[in-house]
Design an enzyme around this catalytic site. Structure first.
Site, PDB file in Angstrom:
ATOM      1  N   GLY A  14       0.836  -1.211   0.000  1.00  0.00           N
ATOM      2  CA  GLY A  14       0.000   0.000   0.000  1.00  0.00           C
ATOM      3  C   GLY A  14       0.861   1.248   0.000  1.00  0.00           C
ATOM      4  O   GLY A  14       1.892   1.300   0.679  1.00  0.00           O
ATOM      5  N   GLU A 115       5.337  -5.729   5.765  1.00  0.00           N
ATOM      6  CA  GLU A 115       5.709  -7.123   6.025  1.00  0.00           C
ATOM      7  C   GLU A 115       5.794  -7.958   4.736  1.00  0.00           C
ATOM      8  O   GLU A 115       6.623  -8.862   4.649  1.00  0.00           O
ATOM      9  CB  GLU A 115       4.718  -7.784   6.987  1.00  0.00           C
ATOM     10  CG  GLU A 115       3.274  -7.642   6.572  1.00  0.00           C
ATOM     11  CD  GLU A 115       2.353  -8.717   7.176  1.00  0.00           C
ATOM     12  OE1 GLU A 115       1.151  -8.457   7.240  1.00  0.00           O
ATOM     13  OE2 GLU A 115       2.829  -9.789   7.561  1.00  0.00           O
ATOM     14  N   THR A 137       4.539   1.379   6.505  1.00  0.00           N
ATOM     15  CA  THR A 137       3.138   0.946   6.496  1.00  0.00           C
ATOM     16  C   THR A 137       2.350   1.810   7.466  1.00  0.00           C
ATOM     17  O   THR A 137       2.816   2.067   8.593  1.00  0.00           O
ATOM     18  CB  THR A 137       2.924  -0.547   6.859  1.00  0.00           C
ATOM     19  OG1 THR A 137       1.527  -0.754   7.119  1.00  0.00           O
ATOM     20  CG2 THR A 137       3.697  -0.997   8.081  1.00  0.00           C
ATOM     21  N   ILE A 138       1.180   2.243   7.025  1.00  0.00           N
ATOM     22  CA  ILE A 138       0.349   3.053   7.931  1.00  0.00           C
ATOM     23  C   ILE A 138      -0.111   2.209   9.113  1.00  0.00           C
ATOM     24  O   ILE A 138      -0.545   2.734  10.119  1.00  0.00           O
ATOM     25  CB  ILE A 138      -0.876   3.670   7.216  1.00  0.00           C
ATOM     26  CG1 ILE A 138      -1.843   2.588   6.717  1.00  0.00           C
ATOM     27  CG2 ILE A 138      -0.447   4.596   6.093  1.00  0.00           C
ATOM     28  CD1 ILE A 138      -3.230   3.112   6.395  1.00  0.00           C
ATOM     29  N   ASP A 139      -0.004   0.875   8.985  1.00  0.00           N
ATOM     30  CA  ASP A 139      -0.458  -0.006  10.067  1.00  0.00           C
ATOM     31  C   ASP A 139       0.507  -0.008  11.257  1.00  0.00           C
ATOM     32  O   ASP A 139       0.145  -0.433  12.342  1.00  0.00           O
ATOM     33  CB  ASP A 139      -0.596  -1.454   9.563  1.00  0.00           C
ATOM     34  CG  ASP A 139      -1.485  -1.572   8.339  1.00  0.00           C
ATOM     35  OD1 ASP A 139      -2.203  -0.602   8.042  1.00  0.00           O
ATOM     36  OD2 ASP A 139      -1.472  -2.632   7.689  1.00  0.00           O
ATOM     37  N   ARG A 183      -5.440  -3.659   9.258  1.00  0.00           N
ATOM     38  CA  ARG A 183      -5.489  -5.130   9.208  1.00  0.00           C
ATOM     39  C   ARG A 183      -5.595  -5.751  10.589  1.00  0.00           C
ATOM     40  O   ARG A 183      -6.556  -5.500  11.266  1.00  0.00           O
ATOM     41  CB  ARG A 183      -4.265  -5.665   8.476  1.00  0.00           C
ATOM     42  CG  ARG A 183      -4.634  -5.944   7.062  1.00  0.00           C
ATOM     43  CD  ARG A 183      -3.681  -6.848   6.352  1.00  0.00           C
ATOM     44  NE  ARG A 183      -3.995  -6.697   4.934  1.00  0.00           N
ATOM     45  CZ  ARG A 183      -3.146  -6.396   3.999  1.00  0.00           C
ATOM     46  NH1 ARG A 183      -1.881  -6.258   4.279  1.00  0.00           N
ATOM     47  NH2 ARG A 183      -3.559  -6.260   2.763  1.00  0.00           N
ATOM     48  N   ARG A 287     -24.656   5.977  12.383  1.00  0.00           N
ATOM     49  CA  ARG A 287     -24.173   6.051  10.999  1.00  0.00           C
ATOM     50  C   ARG A 287     -22.758   5.471  10.967  1.00  0.00           C
ATOM     51  O   ARG A 287     -22.029   5.553  11.959  1.00  0.00           O
ATOM     52  CB  ARG A 287     -24.106   7.496  10.504  1.00  0.00           C
ATOM     53  CG  ARG A 287     -25.451   8.178  10.370  1.00  0.00           C
ATOM     54  CD  ARG A 287     -26.270   7.585   9.221  1.00  0.00           C
ATOM     55  NE  ARG A 287     -27.517   8.314   9.036  1.00  0.00           N
ATOM     56  CZ  ARG A 287     -28.642   8.075   9.714  1.00  0.00           C
ATOM     57  NH1 ARG A 287     -28.660   7.146  10.650  1.00  0.00           N
ATOM     58  NH2 ARG A 287     -29.728   8.767   9.462  1.00  0.00           N
ATOM     59  N   GLN A 295      -7.153   7.661   3.920  1.00  0.00           N
ATOM     60  CA  GLN A 295      -6.326   7.752   5.135  1.00  0.00           C
ATOM     61  C   GLN A 295      -4.850   7.546   4.816  1.00  0.00           C
ATOM     62  O   GLN A 295      -3.983   7.901   5.600  1.00  0.00           O
ATOM     63  CB  GLN A 295      -6.792   6.832   6.250  1.00  0.00           C
ATOM     64  CG  GLN A 295      -6.587   5.354   6.075  1.00  0.00           C
ATOM     65  CD  GLN A 295      -7.542   4.539   6.946  1.00  0.00           C
ATOM     66  OE1 GLN A 295      -7.319   4.398   8.128  1.00  0.00           O
ATOM     67  NE2 GLN A 295      -8.601   4.023   6.349  1.00  0.00           N
ATOM     68  N   ARG A 296      -4.560   6.972   3.627  1.00  0.00           N
ATOM     69  CA  ARG A 296      -3.154   6.865   3.204  1.00  0.00           C
ATOM     70  C   ARG A 296      -2.752   8.057   2.331  1.00  0.00           C
ATOM     71  O   ARG A 296      -1.634   8.105   1.810  1.00  0.00           O
ATOM     72  CB  ARG A 296      -2.943   5.567   2.399  1.00  0.00           C
ATOM     73  CG  ARG A 296      -3.306   4.309   3.136  1.00  0.00           C
ATOM     74  CD  ARG A 296      -2.583   3.080   2.588  1.00  0.00           C
ATOM     75  NE  ARG A 296      -2.771   2.832   1.184  1.00  0.00           N
ATOM     76  CZ  ARG A 296      -3.289   1.708   0.662  1.00  0.00           C
ATOM     77  NH1 ARG A 296      -3.681   0.733   1.457  1.00  0.00           N
ATOM     78  NH2 ARG A 296      -3.378   1.539  -0.630  1.00  0.00           N
TER      79      ARG A 296
HETATM   80  O1  F6P Z   1      -1.285  -2.547   4.872  1.00  0.00           O
HETATM   81  C1  F6P Z   1      -1.745  -1.298   4.520  1.00  0.00           C
HETATM   82  C2  F6P Z   1      -3.228  -1.308   4.273  1.00  0.00           C
HETATM   83  O2  F6P Z   1      -3.599   0.036   4.072  1.00  0.00           O
HETATM   84  C3  F6P Z   1      -4.058  -1.994   5.366  1.00  0.00           C
HETATM   85  O3  F6P Z   1      -4.261  -1.158   6.463  1.00  0.00           O
HETATM   86  C4  F6P Z   1      -5.304  -2.330   4.600  1.00  0.00           C
HETATM   87  O4  F6P Z   1      -5.999  -3.429   5.156  1.00  0.00           O
HETATM   88  C5  F6P Z   1      -4.779  -2.693   3.253  1.00  0.00           C
HETATM   89  O5  F6P Z   1      -3.549  -2.024   3.096  1.00  0.00           O
HETATM   90  C6  F6P Z   1      -5.708  -2.289   2.147  1.00  0.00           C
HETATM   91  O6  F6P Z   1      -5.298  -2.893   0.983  1.00  0.00           O
HETATM   92  P1  F6P Z   1      -5.539  -2.277  -0.470  1.00  0.00           P
HETATM   93  O7  F6P Z   1      -4.669  -1.089  -0.578  1.00  0.00           O
HETATM   94  O8  F6P Z   1      -5.113  -3.359  -1.390  1.00  0.00           O
HETATM   95  O9  F6P Z   1      -6.990  -1.946  -0.560  1.00  0.00           O
END
Ligand code: F6P
Length: 372
Positions: A14, A115, A137-139, A183, A287, A295-296
Site C-alpha cells: 500500500g 511485512e 506501512t500506515i499499520d 489489518r 451512521r 487515510q493513506r
Molecule cells: O497494509 C496497509 C493497508 O492500508 C491496510 O491497512 C489495509 O488493510 C490494506 O492495506 C488495504 O489494501 P488495499 O490497498 O489493497 O486496498
C-alpha cells in the site's frame, strides 16, 4: 568488499506518505557517497517483467519529492515467490528477479515496504541478493522498528475525519462509527481514537462484546439522543473501530475474499455491521463511515518527512558500507529517535500489535489510564 556503484530502489504494498521523502534521502546520500540510484517502478513487478521500467534518479529529479504523498515510483502487491502463470497457478519466480537484478547492472536493491514487500526482501537476501529494507506501512505493525513510514500522516488523516464527523453527528444525535485500516493491528485505530477523543475504540487485538459497547453508549448518552434531549448528556458519540476488529461471538468482516499474492483478503465493513446492531439493539440512531484509502493520502506529515529522509539516508549508508540483509530501524520517533540496522529476517512471520496488557482498557474499550 566490491564497491557499490549502482542501486535500484522500489516501493511495494500500500502507498504511504513518507515513501517519496525516503527516496529523496536515499538518492541524496547515495550520490554523496558516489552511488547512482535507479528507480524501479511498481514494486517487485519491475524486476519480473521486461522491458524494465527503470528511471534514473538524480538529485535534481527528486529534489521536490519530500513534499509528495504516495509513491512516485508506483507500487504493487507482487510476490515473486507466488507469481501467477498463464493458467493462474502461482509459481516461484524469484530466480528471474535475481537474474534481472544482475541484467540491470544493479549492485544492490533498496526495498521500501511493509511485512509483504520486506518479507520478499528477506527471502531474496537469504538467496544472496544484497538488499536493504526501509520500513513503511500506515499499520505500524512491522516487527523490529518503533516507526514505519506513513503512520503519522494516516493518524493525521483519520483524526481529521473524526473531527469532521462531529458536526453532522452532533447536529443529528447519531452514534458515528468510524472504520480505520490496520489489518490485524490496532495501532492506527487506538491512537487516532485517542487523538480524535473517540468515546469507544475497538481494536483487533481484543474481541469486543456488543453488550459492553451498548452499556458505554448508555453511560455516555443517557436514555435517548432524540428530542427533547437530556442536557446532562452529550448529543452524540464517536466510536472508532479497526477494520480487523471482531465481536467475541462474531467473525472478521471481509469486503473482498479474493486473496492477494500474499494471502490477504481485503477487510472492511465492521463499521456498518456495528452501526446496524446499535440501531436495532439500542434507542440510538447510528451512521457508519469507512475512512478507506484517503487515510493513506495527502502530503507526508512533518514526522514522515523527517523519518523518510533519515531512513533513506541511513539505507544509503548501509549500502555504501556493504551492510546487507538489514532493515533500517528506529527506536523512538522524530525528533527523539535513534536509527540503527536490524536483521531483515525479523519481519518474517510476525507482526507488531497493540500491547493490550500495557495499553488497552478492556473494560472501557479505550487507552488505559485516561478516565474515558
Ligand atoms: O497494509 C496497509 C493497508 O492500508 C491496510 O491497512 C489495509 O488493510 C490494506 O492495506 C488495504 O489494501 P488495499 O490497498 O489493497 O486496498
Amino acid at each position: 568488499m566490491t564497491k557499490v556503484k549502482r542501486i535500484g530502489v522500489l516501493t511495494g504494498g500500500g502507498d504511504a506518505p513518507g515513501l517519496n521523502p525516503a527516496i529523496k534521502g536515499l538518492v541524496y546520500r547515495a550520490s554523496e557517497r558516489g552511488i547512482e540510484t535507479d528507480g524501479l517502478s511498481d514494486g517487485w513487478l519491475s524486476l519480473l517483467n521486461p522491458p524494465f521500467d527503470v528511471v534514473p534518479l538524480e538529485r535534481a529529479k527528486v529534489r521536490r519529492w519530500d513534499r509528495d504523498g504516495g509513491t512516485n515510483l508506483g507500487s504493487s502487491r507482487t510476490n515473486p515467490f507466488q507469481t501467477p502463470n498463464e493458467s493462474g497457478e502461482r509459481i516461484d519466480k524469484s530466480s528471474e528477479v535475481i537474474a534481472n537484478i544482475e541484467k540491470l547492472g544493479l549492485d544492490a536493491v533498496v526495498a521500501c515496504g511493509g511485512e509483504d514487500t520486506l518479507g520478499v526482501a528477506a527471502r531474496l537476501s537469504e538467496k544472496g541478493v544484497p538488499i536493504i529494507g526501509v520500513p513503511k506501512t500506515i499499520d505500524k505493525d512491522l516487527a523490529g522498528t518503533d516507526y514505519t513510514l506513513g503512520f503519522d500522516s494516516a493518524l493525521r488523516n483519520v483524526t481529521e475525519v473524526i473531527e469532521r464527523s462531529r458536526t453532522p453527528a452532533g447536529s443529528h444525535g447519531w452514534v458515528q462509527v468510524i472504520e480505520v485500516m490496520g489489518r490485524h493491528s490496532g495501532h492506527l485505530a487506538l491512537w487516532s481514537g485517542v487523538a480524535g477523543q473517540a468515546d469507544i475504540i475497538l481494536i483487533p487485538e481484543h474481541p469486543f462484546r456488543y453488550e459492553k459497547v451498548y452499556r458505554h453508549l448508555r453511560d455516555h448518552l443517557g436514555d435517548s439522543t432524540s428530542h427533547p434531549r437530556d442536557p446532562q448528556h452529550p448529543r452524540y458519540s464517536v466510536v472508532v473501530v479497526a477494520e480487523g476488529a471482531c465481536a467475541e461471538d462474531g467473525e472478521l468482516i471481509i469486503t473482498d475474499d479474493r486473496h492477494d499474492a500474499f494471502g490477504h483478503a481485503r477487510l472492511g465493513g465492521i463499521a456498518e455491521v456495528l452501526a446496524r446492531r446499535i440501531m436495532s439493539d439500542t434507542p440510538y440512531d447510528a451512521r457508519s463511515v469507512i475512512v478507506g484509502h484517503p487515510q493513506r493520502g495527502g502530503p507526508p506529515s512533518p514526522v514522515d518527512r523527517i523519518m523518510g529522509v533519515m531512513f533513506g539516508a541511513r539505507a544509503a549508508d548501509a549500502v555504501a558500507e556493504g551492510d546487507f540483509g538489514k532493515m533500517v530501524s528506529s527506536r523512538g520517533i522524530a525528533p527523539a529517535c535513534d536509527l540503527s540496522l536490524v536483521d531483515i529476517s525479523m519481519v518474517l512471520g510476525k507482526i507488531d500489535t497493540v500491547d493490550v496488557a500495557r495499553l488497552y482498557d478492556t473494560d472501557r474499550y479505550h487507552l488505559k489510564g485516561l478516565g474515558m
